[in-house]
Design a protein around this motif. Structure first.
Motif, PDB file in Angstrom:
ATOM      1  N   LEU A 104      57.489  62.158  37.415  1.00 23.90           N
ATOM      2  CA  LEU A 104      57.333  61.122  36.393  1.00 23.90           C
ATOM      3  C   LEU A 104      55.869  60.749  36.174  1.00 23.90           C
ATOM      4  CD1 LEU A 104      60.282  58.777  37.456  1.00 23.90           C
ATOM      5  CD2 LEU A 104      60.175  60.164  35.379  1.00 23.90           C
ATOM      6  N   GLY A 105      55.152  60.561  37.266  1.00 27.67           N
ATOM      7  CA  GLY A 105      53.796  60.043  37.150  1.00 27.67           C
ATOM      8  C   GLY A 105      52.729  61.075  36.874  1.00 27.67           C
ATOM      9  N   ASP A 106      52.967  62.305  37.343  1.00 32.85           N
ATOM     10  CA  ASP A 106      51.941  63.338  37.184  1.00 32.85           C
ATOM     11  C   ASP A 106      52.308  64.325  36.079  1.00 32.85           C
ATOM     12  OD1 ASP A 106      49.573  64.735  37.869  1.00 32.85           O
ATOM     13  OD2 ASP A 106      50.762  66.201  38.974  1.00 32.85           O
ATOM     14  N   TYR A 107      53.502  64.898  36.161  1.00 29.79           N
ATOM     15  CA  TYR A 107      53.880  65.931  35.194  1.00 29.79           C
ATOM     16  C   TYR A 107      54.251  65.346  33.828  1.00 29.79           C
ATOM     17  CZ  TYR A 107      56.366  69.841  33.052  1.00 29.79           C
ATOM     18  OH  TYR A 107      56.774  70.823  32.184  1.00 29.79           O
ATOM     19  N   CYS A 108      55.132  64.372  33.819  1.00 28.29           N
ATOM     20  CA  CYS A 108      55.672  63.869  32.547  1.00 28.29           C
ATOM     21  C   CYS A 108      54.633  63.152  31.679  1.00 28.29           C
ATOM     22  CB  CYS A 108      56.826  62.907  32.798  1.00 28.29           C
ATOM     23  SG  CYS A 108      58.343  63.739  33.202  1.00 28.29           S
ATOM     24  N   GLU A 123      52.650  64.205  25.508  1.00 32.45           N
ATOM     25  CA  GLU A 123      52.359  63.006  26.286  1.00 32.45           C
ATOM     26  C   GLU A 123      53.513  62.026  26.159  1.00 32.45           C
ATOM     27  OE1 GLU A 123      48.683  61.032  26.136  1.00 32.45           O
ATOM     28  OE2 GLU A 123      47.464  62.837  26.218  1.00 32.45           O
ATOM     29  N   ASN A 124      53.834  61.339  27.253  1.00 34.08           N
ATOM     30  CA  ASN A 124      54.862  60.303  27.249  1.00 34.08           C
ATOM     31  C   ASN A 124      54.231  58.957  27.585  1.00 34.08           C
ATOM     32  OD1 ASN A 124      57.526  61.527  26.743  1.00 34.08           O
ATOM     33  ND2 ASN A 124      57.046  62.762  28.543  1.00 34.08           N
ATOM     34  N   ASN A 125      54.576  57.930  26.824  1.00 37.82           N
ATOM     35  CA  ASN A 125      54.105  56.602  27.182  1.00 37.82           C
ATOM     36  C   ASN A 125      55.040  56.018  28.243  1.00 37.82           C
ATOM     37  OD1 ASN A 125      56.418  55.752  25.826  1.00 37.82           O
ATOM     38  ND2 ASN A 125      55.319  55.129  23.984  1.00 37.82           N
ATOM     39  N   ASN A 126      54.720  54.821  28.708  1.00 36.38           N
ATOM     40  CA  ASN A 126      55.494  54.224  29.798  1.00 36.38           C
ATOM     41  C   ASN A 126      56.952  53.968  29.412  1.00 36.38           C
ATOM     42  OD1 ASN A 126      53.262  54.307  31.384  1.00 36.38           O
ATOM     43  ND2 ASN A 126      53.322  52.161  31.996  1.00 36.38           N
ATOM     44  N   ARG A 127      57.187  53.696  28.140  1.00 38.44           N
ATOM     45  CA  ARG A 127      58.571  53.454  27.707  1.00 38.44           C
ATOM     46  C   ARG A 127      59.405  54.736  27.842  1.00 38.44           C
ATOM     47  NH1 ARG A 127      60.340  49.136  25.513  1.00 38.44           N
ATOM     48  NH2 ARG A 127      58.237  48.424  24.996  1.00 38.44           N
ATOM     49  N   ALA A 128      58.814  55.868  27.453  1.00 40.98           N
ATOM     50  CA  ALA A 128      59.512  57.146  27.582  1.00 40.98           C
ATOM     51  C   ALA A 128      59.704  57.520  29.049  1.00 40.98           C
ATOM     52  CB  ALA A 128      58.738  58.241  26.849  1.00 40.98           C
ATOM     53  N   LEU A 129      58.685  57.243  29.869  1.00 40.09           N
ATOM     54  CA  LEU A 129      58.793  57.534  31.299  1.00 40.09           C
ATOM     55  C   LEU A 129      59.879  56.677  31.946  1.00 40.09           C
ATOM     56  CD1 LEU A 129      55.011  57.777  32.274  1.00 40.09           C
ATOM     57  CD2 LEU A 129      56.611  59.661  31.925  1.00 40.09           C
ATOM     58  N   PRO A 159      57.823  51.799  40.449  1.00 45.02           N
ATOM     59  CA  PRO A 159      58.082  51.002  39.243  1.00 45.02           C
ATOM     60  C   PRO A 159      57.214  51.482  38.087  1.00 45.02           C
ATOM     61  CG  PRO A 159      56.750  49.749  40.812  1.00 45.02           C
ATOM     62  CD  PRO A 159      57.165  51.014  41.506  1.00 45.02           C
ATOM     63  N   ILE A 160      57.724  51.352  36.892  1.00 47.08           N
ATOM     64  CA  ILE A 160      56.964  51.701  35.682  1.00 47.08           C
ATOM     65  C   ILE A 160      56.824  50.441  34.853  1.00 47.08           C
ATOM     66  CG2 ILE A 160      56.928  53.085  33.564  1.00 47.08           C
ATOM     67  CD1 ILE A 160      58.515  55.223  35.070  1.00 47.08           C
ATOM     68  N   LYS A 161      55.617  49.980  34.703  1.00 47.14           N
ATOM     69  CA  LYS A 161      55.376  48.727  33.999  1.00 47.14           C
ATOM     70  C   LYS A 161      55.399  48.960  32.493  1.00 47.14           C
ATOM     71  CE  LYS A 161      52.264  44.765  33.834  1.00 47.14           C
ATOM     72  NZ  LYS A 161      50.990  44.182  34.328  1.00 47.14           N
ATOM     73  N   LEU A 162      56.234  48.183  31.822  1.00 45.33           N
ATOM     74  CA  LEU A 162      56.316  48.274  30.373  1.00 45.33           C
ATOM     75  C   LEU A 162      55.502  47.156  29.736  1.00 45.33           C
ATOM     76  CD1 LEU A 162      60.124  49.014  29.870  1.00 45.33           C
ATOM     77  CD2 LEU A 162      58.221  50.620  29.768  1.00 45.33           C
ATOM     78  N   PRO A 163      54.815  47.460  28.643  1.00 42.84           N
ATOM     79  CA  PRO A 163      54.048  46.404  27.970  1.00 42.84           C
ATOM     80  C   PRO A 163      54.972  45.319  27.442  1.00 42.84           C
ATOM     81  CG  PRO A 163      54.180  48.374  26.588  1.00 42.84           C
ATOM     82  CD  PRO A 163      54.751  48.737  27.930  1.00 42.84           C
ATOM     83  N   LYS A 164      54.575  44.073  27.629  1.00 46.41           N
ATOM     84  CA  LYS A 164      55.382  42.954  27.136  1.00 46.41           C
ATOM     85  C   LYS A 164      55.246  42.874  25.626  1.00 46.41           C
ATOM     86  CE  LYS A 164      56.233  38.042  27.920  1.00 46.41           C
ATOM     87  NZ  LYS A 164      55.782  36.816  28.630  1.00 46.41           N
ATOM     88  N   PRO A 165      56.378  42.839  24.911  1.00 46.03           N
ATOM     89  CA  PRO A 165      56.291  42.754  23.440  1.00 46.03           C
ATOM     90  C   PRO A 165      55.564  41.494  22.994  1.00 46.03           C
ATOM     91  CG  PRO A 165      58.538  43.234  24.161  1.00 46.03           C
ATOM     92  CD  PRO A 165      57.759  42.864  25.384  1.00 46.03           C
ATOM     93  N   GLN A 166      54.682  41.644  22.040  1.00 45.44           N
ATOM     94  CA  GLN A 166      53.923  40.517  21.515  1.00 45.44           C
ATOM     95  C   GLN A 166      54.461  40.136  20.142  1.00 45.44           C
ATOM     96  OE1 GLN A 166      51.554  38.882  23.332  1.00 45.44           O
ATOM     97  NE2 GLN A 166      52.206  40.291  24.953  1.00 45.44           N
ATOM     98  N   PRO A 167      54.864  38.879  19.966  1.00 45.27           N
ATOM     99  CA  PRO A 167      55.412  38.464  18.673  1.00 45.27           C
ATOM    100  C   PRO A 167      54.487  38.748  17.497  1.00 45.27           C
ATOM    101  CG  PRO A 167      55.762  36.763  20.336  1.00 45.27           C
ATOM    102  CD  PRO A 167      54.882  37.801  20.964  1.00 45.27           C
TER     103      PRO A 167
END
Length: 377
Positions: A104-108, A123-129, A159-167
């Motif tokens: 997940l962290g290196d290959y994906c 490339e995959n962002n954190n949401r895809a990971l 854990p994979i940290k997802l960005p908090k949605p900003q209104p």
């Protein structure tokens, strides 16, 4: 030469219309095709997925697992198999949490595909990971519960940290832009001469589509799958087929009833002139087939770009009209729970993001509620 390809016939005894049954069947066929590429020891897991998640989620999980198995075969560190379906349960039992974390962290995060002419970078962002991690977690947890694996390694997944949605990052049309969008589909203003050629043939259809999007915040597929039979005008309601197979009866308001009827009776091709597959489809292309997702996206992008006075490429997607419906309803005074129910949000925190756009309401209240008069007045 004989043609061995059989024609698919529907024997539908459910309450769902044929197009929904066909759509789900197409996804199921894709699921079966992926399952046939995976190891046989996962069969119990396939049955578990079949009964526990929607068909679209089932396909997404299977694709992620096949991607992981392909990685195992290509890297050759954790299996001797030359094909994904030949990976053994013993080899899976030797996989550690660290191996999944490296995947997940290196290959994906960035991987390459080599073709005859090019090297493609993915490339995959954190949401895809996070989605891939979730898919693998369900698999490893199930195999452990099913007594096929000795240990539950998922607790060791990083854990994979997802960005908090900003209104403030939510893109949507303002109320005056919605009015301008609907006016452009009514008058053709802002369209090029070439676009007007098609607009004259589809303006009632386009108006009905946009009105349904901004009134109900429908998802693209919810709108695309609408049928003539979805509407019961005498009862003032229509049926939506939502994610996870949910069927929802929705009241139809006066505006949407007018524009949908106008399209059906004055522009849409008569059903008896259509092929059997398209007789009941509500929104048709100029080729008299059910409108594709791509065509709906392009339609929305075109009219939203006119309303915002920007290029066609910068127009909005149907999902932005869903956000427009949410914020407009909340600004009008409806509670977030009412809007959550209308838009089918799983979690009210999603709806609260749209409520955050009311940030100036407190200022407006206190500025217009003075206890002490200004001496200068």
């Amino acid at each position: 030469m004989s043609n061995d390809k059989k024609v698919l016939k529907i024997h539908n005894k459910s309450d769902k219309p044929d197009n929904i049954v066909l759509r789900d069947n197409e996804i199921v066929e894709k699921c079966i095709a992926v399952e046939n590429k995976l190891p046989k020891f996962m069969k119990d897991y396939f049955i578990y997925l079949k009964g526990s998640v929607a068909v679209s989620s089932r396909l997404a999980y299977l694709d992620d697992i096949h991607f992981f198995c392909t990685y195992l075969v290509e890297t050759k560190d954790l299996t001797d198999a030359l094909d994904t379906k030949d990976i053994t349960i013993d080899e899976f039992n030797n996989i550690k949490a660290r191996d999944v974390n490296l995947f997940l962290g290196d290959y994906c995060s960035r991987y390459y595909k080599h073709t005859d002419k090019n090297t493609l970078i993915f490339e995959n962002n954190n949401r895809a990971l996070a989605r891939k991690k979730s898919s693998l977690s369900t698999l490893f947890k199930f195999l452990f519960r099913n007594e096929q694996l000795d240990n539950n390694i998922t607790d060791g997944f990083n854990p994979i940290k997802l960005p908090k949605p900003q209104p403030d990052a939510i893109k949507r049309l303002e109320i005056d832009e919605v009015a301008k969008m609907l006016e452009s589909v009514e008058t053709g203003e802002g369209l090029t001469d070439k676009e007007k050629v098609y607009w004259r043939k589809t303006k009632l259809r386009d108006k009905a589509i946009l009105a349904l999007f901004v009134t109900y915040g429908l998802r693209l597929n919810e709108l695309r799958e609408l049928n003539i039979s979805s509407f019961n005008f005498s009862r003032g309601e229509f049926m939506i087929y939502r994610k996870r197979g949910k069927e929802v009866l929705m009241p139809i308001n006066h505006t949407c009833e007018i524009v949908v009827k106008d399209y059906i009776f004055n522009e849409r091709c008569q059903s008896e002139m259509l092929s059997e597959d398209n007789k009941d489809a509500l929104f048709l292309s100029l080729q008299n087939k059910r409108l594709t997702s791509k065509a709906i996206r392009e339609l929305v992008k075109k009219y939203t770009s006119i309303s915002m006075e920007t290029s066609r490429g910068n127009g909005y997607s149907p999902h932005k009209l869903r956000a427009t419906a949410a914020t407009s309803l909340i600004q009008t005074g409806f509670s977030i729970y009412d809007v959550q129910n209308l838009l089918d949000h799983d979690n009210v925190t999603t709806t609260q993001l749209y409520a955050a756009h009311k940030k100036n309401v407190k200022r407006d209240i206190v500025n217009n509620f003075e206890w002490i008069e200004d001496d200068d007045e």
